[in-house]
Design an enzyme around this catalytic site. Sequence first.
Site, PDB file in Angstrom:
ATOM      1  CG  MET A  56      -1.934  -1.110   1.296  1.00  0.00           C
ATOM      2  SD  MET A  56      -3.082  -1.201  -0.081  1.00  0.00           S
ATOM      3  CE  MET A  56      -3.962   0.345   0.075  1.00  0.00           C
ATOM      4  CG  ASP A  57       3.460   4.419   1.652  1.00  0.00           C
ATOM      5  OD1 ASP A  57       3.196   5.168   0.683  1.00  0.00           O
ATOM      6  OD2 ASP A  57       4.032   4.821   2.679  1.00  0.00           O
TER       7      ASP A  57
END
Length: 206
Positions: free
Chosen positions: A19-20
């Site tokens: 997610m990042d």
Amino acid sequence: MTKGLCHLHEECRWKIVHMDIKPQKILLDDDFNAKVADFGLSKLVDRDQSQIVTTMRGTLGYLILEWLHAAILEKVDVYSFGVVILEIVCGRKVFDESQNQEDMYLLEVFKRKKEEGQLLDLIDKSSEDMQWNGALVAWCLQIDFKKEPSMSTVIKVLERVIEVSNDLDYNFSYPTLTNASVRIGQEDVEFGATISMLPSILFGPR
């Protein structure tokens, strides 16, 4: 890094969506092998689920705005990976305030150079690998996640086992946030189109 993301998405008991993905989350070991780090925003997804609804997480510039209100799936990492590789291939950050307004956002420059038939102006013309990776970047940046490759497919492209898809859309996501809103926690947050603030906007807990 590519094999690490493939392992998270396809080989673990649960799918792990980081997610990042961005340069600050990629570390090098003593042999200069890239390692994915910092799983503070990651999400576990049962393998029986193709996607899951959750609060959007990540850093603007490395996520796709069209998916802000959509269900989460591992293709969000593929898109972020594409942005990171684009930065490597072009030798500049995704946002560069030292550039004039039209060249400030790297994906917009990438799109424009493609339309002008001058894509090689952005990358090292003497490096076949760089040119190959430039084509792979476009595949990873597809707005339609169904057109994006899986990380196992990305590995096969890098190993020259398969070719990059030739059915690509270069109308990449452009993060002008005028009249855009996203939900952070229990609160709806409105953003204006201030490009300089985008790299620092982070979704999810720290």
